[in-house]
Motif scaffolding. Structure first.
Motif, PDB file in Angstrom:
ATOM      1  N   ALA A  25     -55.658  28.469  18.749  1.00  0.00           N
ATOM      2  CA  ALA A  25     -56.671  27.634  19.377  1.00  0.00           C
ATOM      3  C   ALA A  25     -57.664  28.461  20.183  1.00  0.00           C
ATOM      4  O   ALA A  25     -57.291  29.388  20.891  1.00  0.00           O
ATOM      5  N   LYS A  26     -58.945  28.062  20.083  1.00  0.00           N
ATOM      6  CA  LYS A  26     -59.983  28.705  20.866  1.00  0.00           C
ATOM      7  C   LYS A  26     -59.975  28.132  22.274  1.00  0.00           C
ATOM      8  O   LYS A  26     -59.703  26.941  22.465  1.00  0.00           O
TER       9      LYS A  26
ATOM     10  N   ILE B  40     -55.214  23.030  20.365  1.00  0.00           N
ATOM     11  CA  ILE B  40     -53.889  23.590  20.599  1.00  0.00           C
ATOM     12  C   ILE B  40     -52.874  22.944  19.664  1.00  0.00           C
ATOM     13  O   ILE B  40     -52.893  21.741  19.427  1.00  0.00           O
ATOM     14  N   ALA B  41     -52.002  23.761  19.083  1.00  0.00           N
ATOM     15  CA  ALA B  41     -50.993  23.267  18.153  1.00  0.00           C
ATOM     16  C   ALA B  41     -49.709  22.907  18.902  1.00  0.00           C
ATOM     17  O   ALA B  41     -49.498  23.317  20.037  1.00  0.00           O
ATOM     18  N   THR B  42     -48.857  22.172  18.219  1.00  0.00           N
ATOM     19  CA  THR B  42     -47.639  21.661  18.851  1.00  0.00           C
ATOM     20  C   THR B  42     -46.790  22.765  19.456  1.00  0.00           C
ATOM     21  O   THR B  42     -46.221  22.602  20.530  1.00  0.00           O
ATOM     22  N   ASN B  43     -46.698  23.893  18.766  1.00  0.00           N
ATOM     23  CA  ASN B  43     -45.816  24.955  19.228  1.00  0.00           C
ATOM     24  C   ASN B  43     -46.510  26.024  20.067  1.00  0.00           C
ATOM     25  O   ASN B  43     -45.898  27.023  20.417  1.00  0.00           O
ATOM     26  N   ASP B  44     -47.771  25.812  20.368  1.00  0.00           N
ATOM     27  CA  ASP B  44     -48.496  26.784  21.187  1.00  0.00           C
ATOM     28  C   ASP B  44     -48.162  26.607  22.663  1.00  0.00           C
ATOM     29  O   ASP B  44     -47.884  25.495  23.119  1.00  0.00           O
TER      30      ASP B  44
ATOM     31  N   CYS C 191     -57.514  32.805  30.101  1.00  0.00           N
ATOM     32  CA  CYS C 191     -56.643  31.760  29.574  1.00  0.00           C
ATOM     33  C   CYS C 191     -56.393  32.064  28.102  1.00  0.00           C
ATOM     34  O   CYS C 191     -57.327  32.301  27.346  1.00  0.00           O
ATOM     35  N   LEU C 192     -55.143  32.085  27.702  1.00  0.00           N
ATOM     36  CA  LEU C 192     -54.787  32.323  26.310  1.00  0.00           C
ATOM     37  C   LEU C 192     -53.910  31.205  25.797  1.00  0.00           C
ATOM     38  O   LEU C 192     -53.046  30.710  26.514  1.00  0.00           O
ATOM     39  N   VAL C 193     -54.128  30.836  24.548  1.00  0.00           N
ATOM     40  CA  VAL C 193     -53.218  29.926  23.871  1.00  0.00           C
ATOM     41  C   VAL C 193     -52.558  30.720  22.757  1.00  0.00           C
ATOM     42  O   VAL C 193     -53.241  31.280  21.916  1.00  0.00           O
ATOM     43  N   VAL C 194     -51.243  30.789  22.779  1.00  0.00           N
ATOM     44  CA  VAL C 194     -50.542  31.613  21.805  1.00  0.00           C
ATOM     45  C   VAL C 194     -49.459  30.801  21.112  1.00  0.00           C
ATOM     46  O   VAL C 194     -48.921  29.852  21.655  1.00  0.00           O
ATOM     47  N   GLY C 195     -49.165  31.240  19.869  1.00  0.00           N
ATOM     48  CA  GLY C 195     -48.173  30.535  19.079  1.00  0.00           C
ATOM     49  C   GLY C 195     -46.771  30.908  19.518  1.00  0.00           C
ATOM     50  O   GLY C 195     -46.493  32.059  19.852  1.00  0.00           O
ATOM     51  N   GLN C 196     -45.897  29.957  19.505  1.00  0.00           N
ATOM     52  CA  GLN C 196     -44.525  30.194  19.941  1.00  0.00           C
ATOM     53  C   GLN C 196     -43.782  31.138  18.997  1.00  0.00           C
ATOM     54  O   GLN C 196     -42.774  31.717  19.363  1.00  0.00           O
ATOM     55  N   SER C 197     -44.325  31.305  17.804  1.00  0.00           N
ATOM     56  CA  SER C 197     -43.707  32.246  16.874  1.00  0.00           C
ATOM     57  C   SER C 197     -43.928  33.676  17.313  1.00  0.00           C
ATOM     58  O   SER C 197     -43.351  34.593  16.758  1.00  0.00           O
ATOM     59  N   GLY C 198     -44.756  33.856  18.317  1.00  0.00           N
ATOM     60  CA  GLY C 198     -44.967  35.187  18.869  1.00  0.00           C
ATOM     61  C   GLY C 198     -46.145  35.899  18.254  1.00  0.00           C
ATOM     62  O   GLY C 198     -46.710  35.499  17.262  1.00  0.00           O
ATOM     63  N   GLY C 199     -46.526  37.001  18.867  1.00  0.00           N
ATOM     64  CA  GLY C 199     -47.673  37.737  18.368  1.00  0.00           C
ATOM     65  C   GLY C 199     -48.949  37.306  19.044  1.00  0.00           C
ATOM     66  O   GLY C 199     -49.456  36.238  18.813  1.00  0.00           O
ATOM     67  N   PHE C 200     -49.486  38.185  19.855  1.00  0.00           N
ATOM     68  CA  PHE C 200     -50.721  37.849  20.557  1.00  0.00           C
ATOM     69  C   PHE C 200     -51.903  38.243  19.690  1.00  0.00           C
ATOM     70  O   PHE C 200     -52.761  39.003  20.100  1.00  0.00           O
TER      71      PHE C 200
END
Lengths: 111, 114
Positions: free
Chosen positions: A2-3, A27-31, A88-97
């Motif tokens: 997500a931006k 933003i996605a569900t797992n973010d 501010c960052l939105v990151v995926g729960q799967s990891g990896g920035f």
């Protein structure tokens, strides 16, 4: 990923509470949402991270509404040393920035 | 907790000269490692990331390359520097805390290409 959109700059005075809002409509569900602080000529430093509702630590609070399309970083009683850029960052729960930091919000705290 | 060592702190190089910036990590094993670049007054741009030895992914086409010869060593290189390579280079390590990851950054290298 997500931006995010956040104000370019903010001014405050010592002792005030500062709230910086970040929009992340896609933003996605797992973010999850993470905030960093950066001083000149230094690497960013982790401040706080959250998924929903409210998170508080010794430095700040993070408020996330139910729809999670925005978040607000709250800095209580700022001092001159809080003058910095806040990202501010939105990151995926799967990891990896794997994301590009935005320009952040430049906070100026005045005496 | 992990510690990231990055050197040198500042570097002035002529156009066309080679570059080698080194980053080493302590206190963790098999970390995800990243190189970012920051232009003056701008946000951080992700250049490379690595999930393991010899595994490098490039995010943007550029004059730079990266290598990971050891688990906790990440190197940023160039054969011939350009003026546009000037900037603040940051190495970062992702650490898992709870169910989420955090980025920990080194102290950075300020590169000036003249």
């Amino acid at each position: 990923l997500a931006k995010t959109t956040q104000p370019i700059s903010m001014d405050s005075y010592e002792g005030q509470e500062v709230n910086i809002t970040c929009s992340h409509n896609n933003i996605a569900t797992n973010d999850y949402i993470t905030w960093y602080q950066q001083f000149p000529s230094q690497g960013p430093r982790f401040i706080i991270q959250g998924y929903k509702t409210k998170v508080t630590n010794e430095v700040a609070s993070l408020f996330i509404p139910a729809d999670r399309k925005s978040s607000t970083l709250s800095l209580p009683r700022v001092s001159l040393s809080d003058t910095a850029v806040y990202y501010c960052l939105v990151v995926g729960q799967s990891g990896g920035f794997k994301t590009i930091f935005g320009a952040g919000t430049r906070l100026f705290v005045k005496a | 907790s992990q510690t990231i060592h990055q050197w040198p702190a500042t570097l002035v190089q002529p156009v066309g000269s080679p570059l080698s910036l080194e980053c080493t990590v302590e206190g963790t094993s098999n970390p995800n490692l990243y190189w970012y670049r920051q232009a003056a007054g701008r946000g951080l741009q992700l250049l490379f990331y690595s999930v393991g030895i010899g595994q490098i992914s490039s995010e943007v086409p550029q004059n730079l390359s990266a290598s990971r010869p050891q688990d906790r060593q990440f190197i940023l290189s160039s054969k011939k520097l350009l003026l546009s390579d000037s900037g603040f280079y940051l190495c970062a390590c992702a650490a898992l805390e709870g169910v989420n990851e955090k980025l920990f950054f080194g102290s950075g290298t300020q590169l000036s290409v003249l």
